[in-house]
Design a protein around this motif. Structure first.
Motif, PDB file in Angstrom:
ATOM      1  N   TRP A 118      -1.738  -7.195  -2.682  1.00  0.00           N
ATOM      2  CA  TRP A 118      -1.724  -5.899  -2.026  1.00  0.00           C
ATOM      3  C   TRP A 118      -3.095  -5.259  -2.248  1.00  0.00           C
ATOM      4  O   TRP A 118      -3.478  -4.957  -3.383  1.00  0.00           O
ATOM      5  CB  TRP A 118      -0.625  -5.022  -2.612  1.00  0.00           C
ATOM      6  N   ASP A 119      -3.836  -5.068  -1.182  1.00  0.00           N
ATOM      7  CA  ASP A 119      -5.198  -4.561  -1.302  1.00  0.00           C
ATOM      8  C   ASP A 119      -5.193  -3.093  -1.712  1.00  0.00           C
ATOM      9  O   ASP A 119      -4.145  -2.470  -1.871  1.00  0.00           O
ATOM     10  CB  ASP A 119      -5.940  -4.759   0.023  1.00  0.00           C
ATOM     11  N   PHE A 120      -6.373  -2.518  -1.867  1.00  0.00           N
ATOM     12  CA  PHE A 120      -6.480  -1.166  -2.401  1.00  0.00           C
ATOM     13  C   PHE A 120      -5.877  -0.118  -1.470  1.00  0.00           C
ATOM     14  O   PHE A 120      -5.508   0.960  -1.923  1.00  0.00           O
ATOM     15  CB  PHE A 120      -7.943  -0.844  -2.716  1.00  0.00           C
ATOM     16  N   ASP A 121      -5.761  -0.415  -0.181  1.00  0.00           N
ATOM     17  CA  ASP A 121      -5.114   0.526   0.734  1.00  0.00           C
ATOM     18  C   ASP A 121      -3.610   0.274   0.836  1.00  0.00           C
ATOM     19  O   ASP A 121      -2.936   0.884   1.667  1.00  0.00           O
ATOM     20  CB  ASP A 121      -5.761   0.470   2.114  1.00  0.00           C
ATOM     21  N   GLN A 122      -3.088  -0.612  -0.017  1.00  0.00           N
ATOM     22  CA  GLN A 122      -1.659  -0.931  -0.003  1.00  0.00           C
ATOM     23  C   GLN A 122      -1.056  -0.798  -1.404  1.00  0.00           C
ATOM     24  O   GLN A 122      -0.047  -1.423  -1.714  1.00  0.00           O
ATOM     25  CB  GLN A 122      -1.451  -2.360   0.510  1.00  0.00           C
ATOM     26  N   ARG A 123      -1.654   0.030  -2.233  1.00  0.00           N
ATOM     27  CA  ARG A 123      -1.186   0.123  -3.604  1.00  0.00           C
ATOM     28  C   ARG A 123       0.176   0.803  -3.725  1.00  0.00           C
ATOM     29  O   ARG A 123       0.877   0.635  -4.726  1.00  0.00           O
ATOM     30  CB  ARG A 123      -2.237   0.813  -4.478  1.00  0.00           C
ATOM     31  N   ASN A 126       2.084   4.040   1.934  1.00  0.00           N
ATOM     32  CA  ASN A 126       0.908   3.976   1.058  1.00  0.00           C
ATOM     33  C   ASN A 126       0.192   5.315   1.007  1.00  0.00           C
ATOM     34  O   ASN A 126       0.316   6.110   1.913  1.00  0.00           O
ATOM     35  CB  ASN A 126      -0.039   2.899   1.556  1.00  0.00           C
TER      36      ASN A 126
END
Length: 281
Positions: free
Chosen positions: A175-180, A281
């Motif tokens: 999960w990338d930083f925009d999907q935390r 998100n």
């Protein structure tokens, strides 16, 4: 038709080629893993692709070349789908093809963590018929083919646990930083529903561990790449487990989400995955 019946049908349609594909999958995975392991814990030249955690090394490229060479020696006309270089990025719907990941778990690899491997899967009409994942630093080789699924030559089956509170489930993929928010939801859902969680940073190893009964489930709400998943999915199904998408339908290489389990706790794992997907998100 059950998962196992579908897989057996795909193998039967291949006829005598299926055992040969299983052999070549192992030979190719070993060739790639040997190159990766020879450079492990050396001074690697690390490059970044699409983000701060999306890394690649020359070993990835060299290992993929070695894998492709082995496959093409035996099946020169088969298309090859792979993560690096000029390999195809989409799995053909019809006919035979190969799906390869030269080093799954490259972040582990560059940080000198042993959880990485070379994965090679043979598919026919998009269905896995044989696969091998070699984790050289762990000294483990997982194989799937017409005769079943094995680790280091020993037959495997999924865990028989039925109690979610006694089960261990892995939140896989990234999960990338925009999907935390989704990453947080994954941890919350799994911690509150199951006995424990593990995360190894190598999707093919995690899936193989479900086939081996070491984990009861692996879950992500994201669409996963074929090279990160197909080999392990074939192993889980051959070992008696279940793999679906977020709707509970049979998982394909282009499905949204991946919900894998030993089968007996699948509904709870699926509910966790659906709760992750519903998080903002």
């Amino acid at each position: 038709m059950s998962d196992r019946d579908r897989d057996e049908s795909a193998v039967q349609s291949e006829g005598n080629a299926a055992p040969r594909r299983a052999t070549v999958a192992t030979q190719a995975a070993v060739a790639g893993a040997d190159i990766a392991y020879n450079a492990f814990r050396t001074d690697l030249d690390v490059e970044y692709k699409d983000g701060k955690t999306d890394v690649v090394t020359q070993s990835d490229r060299d290992a993929q070349d070695a894998v492709i060479d082995v496959i093409q020696d035996s099946f020169p006309d088969d298309p090859i789908v792979g993560e690096e270089n000029d390999a195809l990025k989409a799995v053909p719907e019809d006919g035979p093809a190969w799906i390869i990941d030269p080093i799954d778990g490259t972040n582990n690899y560059v940080n000198e963590i042993r959880a990485f491997g070379t994965a090679v899967a043979a598919v026919v009409d998009g269905e896995p018929v044989a696969a091998t994942t070699v984790c050289p630093a762990l000294e483990d080789t997982y194989q799937f083919g017409p005769d079943g699924v094995f680790r280091n030559g020993k037959a495997l089956s999924v865990s028989d646990r039925t109690d979610p509170e006694a089960s261990t489930v892995c939140p896989t993929y990234w999960w990338d930083f925009d999907q935390r928010g989704e990453y947080t939801a994954a941890a919350r859902e799994l911690v509150t529903r199951f006995g424990d969680i593990r995360r190894f940073g190598c999707a093919q190893l995690e899936l193989a561990m479900v086939a081996a009964g070491a984990l009861e489930g692996v879950v992500t709400n994201r669409q996963a790449n074929a090279w990160d998943t197909v080999a392990g999915v074939g192993m889980i199904r051959a070992a008696g487990g279940v793999v679906t998408d977020l709707e509970g339908e049979r998982w394909r290489h282009d499905s949204d989400g991946l919900v894998a389990s030993n089968g007996t706790i699948h509904e709870e794992v699926l509910a966790a995955a659906q709760a992750i997907e519903g998080e903002e998100n």
